[in-house]
Design a protein around this motif. Structure first.
Motif, short mmCIF file in Angstrom:
data_model
loop_
_atom_site.label_atom_id
_atom_site.label_comp_id
_atom_site.label_asym_id
_atom_site.label_seq_id
_atom_site.Cartn_x
_atom_site.Cartn_y
_atom_site.Cartn_z
N ALA A 1 5.29 6.84 -1.63
CA ALA A 1 4.26 6.56 -2.63
C ALA A 1 3.08 5.87 -1.97
CB ALA A 1 4.82 5.68 -3.75
N GLU A 2 1.88 6.39 -2.24
CA GLU A 2 0.63 5.81 -1.76
C GLU A 2 -0.10 5.19 -2.94
OE1 GLU A 2 -0.76 5.48 1.12
OE2 GLU A 2 0.36 6.78 2.49
N LYS A 3 -0.30 3.85 -2.91
CA LYS A 3 -0.93 3.18 -4.04
C LYS A 3 -2.42 3.45 -4.09
CE LYS A 3 -1.19 -1.22 -6.45
NZ LYS A 3 -0.76 -2.64 -6.48
N ASP A 4 -3.10 3.42 -2.93
CA ASP A 4 -4.54 3.65 -2.93
C ASP A 4 -4.89 5.06 -3.37
OD1 ASP A 4 -4.94 1.08 -2.14
OD2 ASP A 4 -5.23 1.53 -0.02
N GLU A 5 -4.14 6.05 -2.86
CA GLU A 5 -4.42 7.44 -3.19
C GLU A 5 -3.79 7.87 -4.52
OE1 GLU A 5 -6.46 9.19 -1.50
OE2 GLU A 5 -6.70 7.78 0.18
N ASP A 6 -2.91 7.02 -5.08
CA ASP A 6 -2.23 7.31 -6.34
C ASP A 6 -1.50 8.66 -6.29
OD1 ASP A 6 -1.35 6.96 -8.90
OD2 ASP A 6 -3.19 7.63 -9.86
N GLU B 1 0.82 -1.21 0.00
CA GLU B 1 0.00 0.00 0.00
C GLU B 1 0.85 1.26 0.00
OE1 GLU B 1 -3.09 -0.10 -0.46
OE2 GLU B 1 -3.45 -2.24 -0.19
N ARG B 2 2.00 1.24 0.65
CA ARG B 2 2.84 2.43 0.76
C ARG B 2 4.31 2.02 0.70
NH1 ARG B 2 2.71 7.70 2.71
NH2 ARG B 2 4.68 8.41 3.60
N VAL B 3 5.07 2.80 -0.03
CA VAL B 3 6.50 2.57 -0.18
C VAL B 3 7.23 3.85 0.18
CG1 VAL B 3 8.37 1.95 -1.76
CG2 VAL B 3 6.14 0.83 -1.97
#
Length: 251
Positions: A63-68, A25-27
């Protein structure tokens, strides 16, 4: 659990049962550099002309994958630029506080457009020193760095004039990505300047030289002893509401 033998070495791999369904979800990525030193070398004579030293540089990327979206943060504690030839001299340095603090938030990263939701830039107190020797050394270094004059070369002109103009063109260029900036805040900046320049120096604006000649002051040397240049905090492209609708961002 998977066991494999490769060149007489047993490789054991342990994975959870649902490892293929795991989603990150987050990197977060952090790069810390204690000191960076760069020397710019000239050709005639071949020696080090200028030196740049950076202390305490921290770069954080999230980087937030859900929030793009992605977040970039950069901090530089100290910066110093030295003139190394013909005589060593400090020409630019940060003296108080971190030299630079920057934060950028990018939204909709999968889009072909660059959409920056917000940006913050903070600068510390700076000092600069300029004289005729520094200007001459800088002009010489730039002249050596430019290998070819700008524009088309002679063989390119001849090749393009040998055929019709529409045939010599390579076609329309691709559409560039759109740059959208919604908010930018630049903190107040304070720069202290020491300078001793001849009025015939090309570094000075022609309007200043013209003013000195017209007024008849007879000034031949411009000397600044610790002149302070202050810039207040600036806000650009604030996404505020006006008459019930938001202001358009900078595109």
């Amino acid at each position: 659990v998977m066991v494999a033998t490769t060149k007489r070495v047993a490789v054991v791999t342990v994975r959870p049962r649902a490892w293929q369904e795991a989603i990150v979800e987050r990197v977060d990525c952090s790069i810390n550099l204690r000191t960076i030193a760069v020397a710019l070398v000239g050709e005639t004579p071949r020696c080090e002309r200028f030196g740049v030293r950076i202390d305490g540089m921290d770069l954080l990327v999230g980087a937030e994958k859900d929030e793009d979206m992605r977040m970039f943060s950069l901090t530089v504690e100290k910066l110093q630029v030295d003139r190394l030839h013909p005589t060593p001299e400090v020409i630019f340095a940060s003296v108080r506080g971190p030299f630079l603090k920057g934060h950028i938030l990018r939204e909709d990263c999968n889009s072909s457009h660059v959409m920056l939701g917000s940006g913050d830039l903070t600068l510390g107190e700076l000092e600069a020193a300029v004289d005729d020797v520094t200007v001459e050394a800088l002009n010489l270094f730039v002249a050596e760095a430019i290998q070819e004059p700008p524009g088309l070369q002679l063989h390119q002109v001849r090749r393009r004039t040998s055929s019709l103009y529409p045939q010599s063109c390579q076609g329309p260029p691709d559409l560039p990505p759109t740059f959208v900036l919604r908010s930018l805040v630049v903190s107040s900046c304070r720069l202290r300047i020491w300078a001793r320049l001849s009025m015939e120096n090309s570094f000075l604006p022609r309007s200043l030289v013209w003013f000195a000649r017209i007024t008849g002051l007879g000034v031949r040397v411009l000397q600044l002893d610790g002149v302070v240049l202050s810039v207040p905090q600036l806000r650009f492209f604030q996404y505020a509401c006006l008459f019930g609708r938001p202001d358009p961002p900078f595109v």
